[in-house]
Scaffold this motif. Structure first.
Motif, short mmCIF file in Angstrom:
data_model
loop_
_atom_site.label_atom_id
_atom_site.label_comp_id
_atom_site.label_asym_id
_atom_site.label_seq_id
_atom_site.Cartn_x
_atom_site.Cartn_y
_atom_site.Cartn_z
N SER A 97 0.82 -1.21 0.00
CA SER A 97 0.00 0.00 0.00
C SER A 97 0.86 1.26 0.00
N SER A 98 2.12 1.09 0.38
CA SER A 98 2.97 2.29 0.42
C SER A 98 3.15 2.90 -0.97
N LYS A 99 3.08 2.06 -2.00
CA LYS A 99 3.32 2.59 -3.35
C LYS A 99 2.29 3.67 -3.68
N ALA A 100 1.02 3.32 -3.53
CA ALA A 100 -0.05 4.26 -3.87
C ALA A 100 0.05 5.49 -2.98
N SER A 101 0.32 5.28 -1.69
CA SER A 101 0.37 6.40 -0.75
C SER A 101 1.51 7.34 -1.09
N VAL A 102 2.66 6.75 -1.45
CA VAL A 102 3.81 7.59 -1.77
C VAL A 102 3.54 8.39 -3.05
N LEU A 103 2.93 7.75 -4.03
CA LEU A 103 2.60 8.46 -5.27
C LEU A 103 1.65 9.62 -4.95
N GLY A 104 0.67 9.34 -4.08
CA GLY A 104 -0.28 10.37 -3.66
C GLY A 104 0.44 11.51 -2.95
N LEU A 105 1.37 11.15 -2.09
CA LEU A 105 2.14 12.16 -1.35
C LEU A 105 2.91 13.08 -2.31
N PHE A 106 3.57 12.48 -3.29
CA PHE A 106 4.34 13.27 -4.27
C PHE A 106 3.41 14.25 -4.99
N GLN A 107 2.24 13.74 -5.39
CA GLN A 107 1.31 14.56 -6.17
C GLN A 107 0.69 15.67 -5.32
N GLY B 282 -6.69 7.63 12.82
CA GLY B 282 -7.67 8.01 13.84
C GLY B 282 -7.51 9.48 14.20
N LYS B 283 -6.25 9.90 14.35
CA LYS B 283 -5.95 11.29 14.70
C LYS B 283 -6.42 12.23 13.59
N ASN B 284 -6.18 11.79 12.36
CA ASN B 284 -6.58 12.61 11.21
C ASN B 284 -8.10 12.82 11.18
N ILE B 285 -8.83 11.76 11.51
CA ILE B 285 -10.30 11.87 11.52
C ILE B 285 -10.72 12.78 12.68
N HIS B 286 -10.11 12.56 13.83
CA HIS B 286 -10.46 13.33 15.03
C HIS B 286 -10.26 14.83 14.81
N HIS B 287 -9.13 15.17 14.17
CA HIS B 287 -8.83 16.59 13.94
C HIS B 287 -9.39 17.10 12.62
N LYS B 288 -10.15 16.26 11.93
CA LYS B 288 -10.67 16.61 10.59
C LYS B 288 -9.52 17.19 9.74
N GLY B 289 -8.42 16.45 9.73
CA GLY B 289 -7.24 16.89 8.98
C GLY B 289 -7.47 16.80 7.48
N ARG B 290 -6.35 17.03 6.76
CA ARG B 290 -6.48 17.04 5.30
C ARG B 290 -6.87 15.64 4.79
N ASN B 291 -7.81 15.57 3.87
CA ASN B 291 -8.29 14.32 3.28
C ASN B 291 -8.70 13.29 4.35
N TRP B 292 -9.34 13.76 5.40
CA TRP B 292 -9.71 12.85 6.50
C TRP B 292 -10.68 11.77 6.04
N GLN B 293 -11.40 12.06 4.94
CA GLN B 293 -12.35 11.07 4.42
C GLN B 293 -11.62 9.78 4.03
N TYR B 294 -10.41 9.94 3.50
CA TYR B 294 -9.65 8.75 3.10
C TYR B 294 -9.25 7.92 4.32
N SER B 295 -9.02 8.63 5.43
CA SER B 295 -8.69 7.91 6.66
C SER B 295 -9.87 7.07 7.12
N VAL B 296 -11.08 7.59 6.91
CA VAL B 296 -12.29 6.82 7.26
C VAL B 296 -12.34 5.56 6.39
N VAL B 297 -12.09 5.75 5.09
CA VAL B 297 -12.10 4.60 4.17
C VAL B 297 -11.08 3.56 4.65
N PHE B 298 -9.91 4.05 5.02
CA PHE B 298 -8.86 3.13 5.48
C PHE B 298 -9.34 2.30 6.67
N LEU B 299 -9.89 3.00 7.69
CA LEU B 299 -10.28 2.28 8.90
C LEU B 299 -11.46 1.35 8.65
#
Lengths: 251, 273, 207
Positions: free
Chosen positions: A133-143, C59-76
């Motif tokens: 999963s790091s691959k996608a995340s790292v690409l996202g981070l760069f972008q 979890g922290k990202n969701i709690h603080h409504k950080g950047r792209n927190w929606q993706y953190s929800v998807v992750f969890l």
């Protein structure tokens, strides 16, 4: 004594002796020469560029297992963190190895403390991301972050090409280093600077000039000379049908 | 905008070039692979009942290249009446180990515990492989299904790594190096490695040194093995796509250089003018 | 103790493993095997630590409504149930395998496949004959690629022969040189860790 391992033990003992002798000799004389490694010189430029552009840097470890390359890369990370803290740049560190996550965290924290800016340290800038999963995340981070520079160090596999090209697509300068020869051609072709094999291990000496590291590098060089000498003598003897050297080394 | 269009054109064409042969195979020749032939002959000559280990470091990411090789060699083992112990040191590998076991049961009626065993995943990569080489019974007490290994007839024949006639590994990582260091280097157990294409050049050096008895390089190696076994499978099908991809990249290199030289010439003329 | 502890552990465990490699002693080998097995346990714990870190971060990202927190929800949403299935039913269970085969396997294979696209980009961008070195890199690369596929033989039987020569002679020589250099680097770093000279992995670099 296990059979067939005497020559290896002799090599190891000689290596350790040279390490300590060279280390002590440097302490006394302070003399040591090492050739330029452009990839390491470019780290400062990369940090300067990041500060000027106001865009972050990314330091990404290879996804291969934790071994010597990882330790060498941690040493480089330490230097990069200090520079980043000194010049108020930002650095995202990504590790696919859970074992080194706490080390990355501590290295980054201590770099900020050393520069007298502990308040600037943000542990969210150090991320553990599992290998695939790091691959996608790292690409996202760069972008998303539009990183200005990318440092790719460690035990790299196929992600070498993906990360190097993705960095190039966002206009980031890249420095890479690995001892995995199967990935070296990709790094050489796609990155601005590449540390090849042992250059990665020499990085510590290059950046710190610590006596024990100088000792280790000297021992490495001496062992290399010994290896080449043995190879030449062995090849010459083998050409005359004599395998006496092989038999000695087999002991 | 131009760069964006150019990039998508390159990627779009690539997709077509690679997908077409998969839909409609062309049947391009595979070519001789001496190192794979050596692996085939070595396995073919092992006596019936030999115990073998397959280190299944297959993951979804590398499966396209090495999974066909694992299947081909597993089939070969069963056809020759060998026993297979499947192990893995990556979390994903266990899925493929189980899949391999199912395949052996389905195609050859292999019996679990007698003809094959699936060992559980052990964390630690190289250290784990080294531990298995040094003391296999110390590392494994149970199989993947939580059964006591001592209750399995095949396991009772294994006391150390030296009981294996060959250890083969399917990997995109440095396992070849680890095999050479810990299994061949310390115990002189013959090893075979199947690697992804990019790792083939360095694995080849170990074959040339005699530290591997054979090797399968990428899809090509697997396709060669399948054909040698007389059972064309996934690798044979993928070979056309790989060949087409290679040709496309070569054409791209050529066009890239022609356009580069053309632009340099035009720049030179402009600066002269 | 924060400094001495890791150094002492590194020295003791490293020395035991190295000594057992050289000395013929069943007792020492048994201790060495145990030490190596500890490493396997630590590696397994490290995986759990990594997973915890992911949960904490998102979890922290969701709690603080950080950047792209929606993706953190998807992750969890995906991570926690999958973890629960793995822990409760085990990796042999049909449920675990279903998620693995339907979600993880295709996603992971897609990531790897993307390498080809990036490689194509690199071929287009990097393989330009700007100088002699770049020319050699391109020429040898092309020869090896052609040699690897049957069509190379169809064009000329010399192509696979040349490709094999490049791989067997030039490549092998280069790889052996890099292997020797790299291995010595590994030996040197390993010794430094065992002897307690390498401290870069500690919080303050050992200072």
């Amino acid at each position: 004594m296990n059979p067939g391992r005497i020559s290896q033990l002799v090599f190891l003992v000689a290596f350790i002796c040279i390490l300590f002798i060279a280390s002590e000799s440097y302490k006394r004389t302070g003399k040591f020469r090492i050739r330029r490694i452009p990839g390491l010189d470019a780290i400062d430029e990369l940090v300067g560029r990041a500060t000027e552009m106001g865009r972050p840097l990314a330091f990404v470890f290879g996804a291969g297992e934790m071994e010597a390359q990882t330790f060498a890369s941690l040493r480089i990370l330490g230097y990069v963190c200090e520079q980043v803290a000194r010049y108020d740049a930002r650095l995202h560190t990504v590790t696919p190895l859970p074992e080194i996550y706490p080390m990355c965290l501590e290295i980054q924290r201590s770099a900020y403390v050393k520069q007298g800016k502990p308040q600037d340290f943000n542990q969210d800038f150090v991320q553990y991301l599992p290998a695939d999963s790091s691959k996608a995340s790292v690409l996202g981070l760069f972008q998303r972050e539009k990183v200005s520079g990318v440092l790719l160090f460690g035990n790299y596999y196929y992600e070498s090409m993906v990360f190097a090209e993705a960095a190039s697509l966002v206009g980031a300068a890249t420095i890479a280093g690995t001892a995995n020869f199967h990935q070296l051609p990709f790094f050489v072709a796609a990155c601005d600077y590449t540390l090849i094999g042992e250059e990665l291990f020499a990085a510590g000496v290059y950046m710190s000039r610590e006596p024990s590291e100088i000792g280790a590098l000297t021992a490495q060089e001496a062992a290399k000379v010994a290896a080449v000498t043995l190879m030449l003598i062995g090849a010459a003897l083998a050409s005359f049908g004599k395998d006496s050297l092989v038999n000695i080394l087999k002991n | 905008m131009y760069k964006f269009t150019q990039q998508w054109l390159i990627w779009g064409l690539l997709s077509i070039v690679v997908l077409l042969p998969l839909v409609k195979p062309i049947g391009l020749p595979v070519g001789y692979a001496a190192e794979t032939e050596a692996a085939f002959k070595f396995i073919d000559n092992l006596p019936k009942g030999s115990i073998t280990m397959m280190v299944c470091e297959v993951a979804p990411s590398n499966a396209g290249e090495i999974w066909p090789a694992a299947i081909a060699i597993a089939r070969h083992h069963l056809e020759k009446g060998h026993k297979v112990v499947i192990s893995t040191f990556i979390p994903d590998g266990i899925m493929y180990s189980l899949e391999l076991g199912k395949l052996l049961e389905k195609e050859y009626g292999a019996k679990y515990g007698e003809d094959y065993i699936v060992l559980p995943y052990v964390a630690g990569r190289e250290t784990a492989l080294a531990a298995v080489a040094d003391n296999i019974r110390g590392v494994y007490k149970e199989d993947q299904f939580k059964q006591d290994l001592n209750n399995l007839p095949l396991w009772t024949r294994i006391q150390s790594i030296k009981d294996f006639a060959v250890v083969s590994c399917y990997t995109s990582s440095d396992d070849t190096w680890w095999l050479v260091r810990h299994i061949w280097g310390k115990y002189q157990v013959p090893c075979i490695s199947s690697t992804v294409s990019v790792a083939t050049p360095d694995s080849l050096t170990y074959y040339k040194n005699g530290q591997l008895v054979g090797m399968l390089g990428g899809v090509r190696g697997a396709a060669y093995y399948e054909q040698r076994l007389g059972k064309p499978g996934m690798a044979t099908k993928s070979m056309d796509a790989q060949s087409a991809g290679h040709i496309y990249l070569l054409v791209l290199m050529l066009i890239g250089n022609v356009s580069y030289w053309y632009s340099r010439r035009s720049q030179g003329r402009r600066s002269e003018g | 103790m924060k400094k001495e502890g890791p150094i002492l552990i590194g020295f003791l465990t490293g020395s035991i493993v190295i000594t057992s490699y050289f000395l013929k002693s069943t007792g020492l080998k048994s201790i060495s095997d145990t030490v190596v097995r500890w490493r396997l346990i630590i590696a397994a714990f490290a995986l759990a630590l990594g997973a915890l870190n992911m949960v904490r971060l998102h979890g922290k990202n969701i709690h603080h409504k950080g950047r792209n927190w929606q993706y953190s929800v998807v992750f969890l949403v995906f991570f926690l149930p999958y973890l629960a299935i793995g822990l409760i039913r085990g990796s042999n269970s049909a449920q675990y395998q279903y998620v693995w085969k339907s979600l993880y396997q295709p996603a992971s294979a897609t990531m790897y496949s993307m390498t080809l696209f990036y490689m194509t980009n690199a071929v287009w961008r990097a393989f330009r004959i700007r100088n002699l070195h770049a020319g050699i890199l391109m020429f040898t690369g092309a020869a090896v690629m052609l040699g690897q596929i049957g069509i190379g033989t169809a064009i000329s039987p010399l192509i696979p022969r040349f490709s094999s020569w490049l791989l067997d002679t030039v490549n092998t020589a280069g790889i052996r040189a890099i292997t020797i250099g790299g291995s010595l680097g590994i030996v040197s770093l390993g010794l430094r860790v065992i002897l307690g000279l390498e401290r870069s992995y500690m919080s303050d670099g050992g200072n």
